[in-house]
Structure formats: structure tokens, C-alpha cells
Write a protein that holds these residues in place. Structure first.
Motif, PDB file in Angstrom:
ATOM      1  N   GLU A   1       0.874  -1.307   0.036  1.00 47.44           N
ATOM      2  CA  GLU A   1       0.181   0.168  -0.030  1.00 47.44           C
ATOM      3  C   GLU A   1       0.995   1.361   0.337  1.00 47.44           C
ATOM      4  N   VAL A   2       2.016   1.152   0.971  1.00 50.68           N
ATOM      5  CA  VAL A   2       2.822   2.202   1.043  1.00 50.68           C
ATOM      6  C   VAL A   2       3.927   2.632  -0.686  1.00 50.68           C
TER       7      VAL A   2
ATOM      8  N   PHE B   1       7.276  12.529   0.009  1.00 51.67           N
ATOM      9  CA  PHE B   1       7.612  11.883   1.740  1.00 51.67           C
ATOM     10  C   PHE B   1       6.360  10.384   1.587  1.00 51.67           C
TER      11      PHE B   1
ATOM     12  N   GLY C   1      -3.401   8.885   7.870  1.00 53.27           N
ATOM     13  CA  GLY C   1      -4.681   9.416   8.604  1.00 53.27           C
ATOM     14  C   GLY C   1      -4.400   9.823  10.714  1.00 53.27           C
TER      15      GLY C   1
ATOM     16  N   PHE D   1       0.598  13.112   9.071  1.00 52.64           N
ATOM     17  CA  PHE D   1       1.936  13.719   7.660  1.00 52.64           C
ATOM     18  C   PHE D   1       1.598  15.248   7.840  1.00 52.64           C
TER      19      PHE D   1
ATOM     20  N   ASN E   1      -3.755   8.108  -6.704  1.00 44.42           N
ATOM     21  CA  ASN E   1      -2.851   8.280  -5.696  1.00 44.42           C
ATOM     22  C   ASN E   1      -3.929   8.965  -4.422  1.00 44.42           C
ATOM     23  N   GLY E   2      -4.487   8.552  -4.591  1.00 44.01           N
ATOM     24  CA  GLY E   2      -5.942   8.759  -3.598  1.00 44.01           C
ATOM     25  C   GLY E   2      -5.732  10.250  -2.252  1.00 44.01           C
ATOM     26  N   ARG E   3      -5.232   9.074  -1.663  1.00 43.39           N
ATOM     27  CA  ARG E   3      -4.657   9.989  -0.880  1.00 43.39           C
ATOM     28  C   ARG E   3      -3.342  10.780  -0.897  1.00 43.39           C
TER      29      ARG E   3
ATOM     30  N   PHE F   1       2.051   3.717  -5.192  1.00 48.81           N
ATOM     31  CA  PHE F   1       2.341   5.104  -6.151  1.00 48.81           C
ATOM     32  C   PHE F   1       3.897   5.866  -6.127  1.00 48.81           C
TER      33      PHE F   1
ATOM     34  N   GLY G   1      -4.940  14.177  -1.250  1.00 49.78           N
ATOM     35  CA  GLY G   1      -5.493  14.292  -0.602  1.00 49.78           C
ATOM     36  C   GLY G   1      -4.523  14.936   0.632  1.00 49.78           C
TER      37      GLY G   1
END
Ligand SMILES: CC(C)(COP(=O)(O)OP(=O)(O)OC[C@H]1O[C@@H](n2cnc3c(N)ncnc32)[C@H](O)[C@@H]1OP(=O)(O)O)[C@@H](O)C(=O)NCCC(=O)NCCS
Length: 220
Positions: free
Chosen positions: A60-61, A124, A132, A136, A164-166, A64, A169
Motif C-alpha cells: 500500500e505504501v 514523502f 490519517g 503527515f 493516488n487518492g491519499r 504509487f 488529498g
């Protein structure tokens, strides 16, 4: 991070442990420790390799971003490389730690894209168990202050894959402005992805800081 300039296969430098702590206000010799509400950003150390390997190589990290080193030794070589780039004055990479703890749980990096850091790019990555949580945003604010106040950056760019949604965001919430779509600009798992080019210019950052505001109240 998406386009981390480090390439392990081109790095033939023999790794050496630094002789000891360096006391200096000069960031090229030693990055300052920057402390926010919940995190401290500090210079990377060879001993950070194990935790960064564990936290930043998960699917997951790394989904992207450019493929991170695939071994602890690879992270040691990466850390040694970051210190050489830092000494040369072209790049700075901070370890993210939780305030009061020393374990590296992620990185923030900034590299010059024009000589003297007039324009620069940041990136980053943080271990997913800390997503969350505010880590960050706290770390980003410290990095931005370092970039604009210490490095004298005038224009700070970042790229995030459109999917890459997060990442998108996260950049939006610290005031980055979408400037362009870079079509098929990032090769990821044998696929070319579109990226969003995000920018924070010094005037926006100064305005935001002086107004005591940030995030969605940023001047756009
Ligand atoms: C990028 C990264 C450091 C951000 O840290 P984070 O803790 O996930 O970020 P935050 O939760 O503070 O902020 C992400 C924001 O995106 C929002 N978000 C989450 N998924 C989203 C999606 N699919 N689409 C749009 N926004 C999304 C979140 O709701 C959050 O906003 P909010 O705080 O207003 O609710 C972290 O996700 C990471 O390390 N990702 C892997 C590495 C990476 O992709 N790095 C490159 C980024 S360009």
C-alpha cells in the motif's frame, strides 16, 4: 518520493558509518531536528534502515512511488546516498519520528530542481499504520517551513499519480495548488500513469503563515 532520484543499481559507493554526531547549524553538515505538535523530523541515520524497510516496502505504501530498496542493506545504501547529496547541497531527506520516540516511521525529502533551491520538489512516504493520524500534516508543515525559510525555495513542486487518492488529498490539505496534468509521466509497474503537478509558491506560503491559516483556507 514518486520519482526518488536514488537508484541503487547506480550506487557503487562503499557505505561507511559516520564518525559521530555533527554539531552544526549548517543543514548540509547536519539537518536540524524540527519538532511540531506530534512529530519530530530529523536527519536520517544508518540505523533507520530496518524500520524504513519494514514500513515503506509494503504494497500500500509503495504502490504509487518509485520502487523503494528491497532489502535493509538497500535502505542503508539509500541513506548513505542521501547524506552525500545533502553534503553536496542538492537534497535533504528527513526521518519522521513520533515526538518522544526515535524510530523512523517515514521520510520527507526535498531536492533542488534548479541550482540553489530556487525551485525544488518534495516528496514523502509514511508507514500506513500512521496514515490519517495527523503525522503527515504536522511533518509537512515542518518541511514546508524548512524549505521556504532555510533553503529559500521560491517554488515547491510535487507530483502525485492521479490515482493516488491519499497523496492528492494530502497535498491539497497543505495548500498545494494543482497546476497541470503530466500525461503518462510516471512509469509504475510497467504502466505509464498520469500525474498531477502540484505547486506551492513562496508568496502563498508566507501569506498562509502570516494569516495564521493553512490547509483549505490557503490562498488559491
Ligand atoms: C501520502 C501520505 C504521506 C499521506 O499521509 P496520510 O496520513 O495518508 O494523509 P492524511 O490522512 O493526513 O491526508 C490524506 C487526505 O486525503 C484524503 N483521502 C483519502 N483517500 C482519498 C481518495 N481516495 N481520494 C481523495 N482524497 C482522499 C483523506 O481523507 C485525507 O484528507 P482529510 O484529512 O481532510 O480527511 C501517505 O498516504 C503515504 O505515505 N502514502 C504512500 C506514499 C505516497 O503515495 N507518497 C506520495 C504522495 S504524492
Amino acid at each position: 518520493m514518486e520519482k526518488m532520484p536514488y537508484r541503487q543499481e547506480l550506487d557503487t559507493h562503499v557505505f561507511q558509518e559516520p564518525a559521530g554526531p555533527v554539531v552544526s547549524s549548517d543543514w548540509q553538515s547536519a539537518l536540524p531536528a524540527l519538532t511540531g505538535k506530534t512529530v519530530t523530523l530529523r536527519g536520517l541515520r544508518p540505523s533507520d534502515a530496518a524500520s524504513l524497510f519494514a514500513l515503506l516496502t509494503t504494497e500500500e505504501v509503495s504502490r504509487f512511488i518509485s520502487p523503494p530498496p528491497s532489502t535493509v542493506q538497500g535502505f542503508e545504501a539509500f541513506i548513505a546516498w542521501t547524506l552525500r547529496q545533502q553534503a553536496a547541497g542538492t537534497y535533504a531527506c528527513f526521518a519522521v519520528t513520533l515526538k518522544g520516540f526515535d524510530t523512523a516511521i517515514g521520510i520527507f525529502q526535498v531536492r533542488e530542481t534548479e541550482r540553489g533551491f530556487s525551485t525544488a520538489e518534495w516528496g514523502f512516504a509514511i508507514g500506513s499504520m500512521f496514515w490519517g493520524t495527523g503525522v503527515f500534516q504536522d511533518g509537512a508543515e515542518l518541511l514546508l517551513a524548512f524549505a521556504f525559510e532555510t533553503l529559500d525555495v521560491h517554488r515547491l513542486e510535487a507530483r502525485a499519480a492521479v490515482s493516488n487518492g491519499r497523496g492528492n488529498g494530502a497535498l491539497l490539505k497543505v495548500g498545494a495548488v494543482r497546476e497541470a496534468i503530466l500525461r503518462k509521466s510516471f512509469r509504475c509497474n510497467s504502466e505509464y500513469l498520469d500525474q498531477v503537478l502540484y505547486v506551492i509558491v513562496e508568496d502563498d506560503w508566507t501569506y498562509s503563515r502570516n494569516a495564521g491559516r493553512r490547509s483549505r483556507t490557503f490562498l488559491h
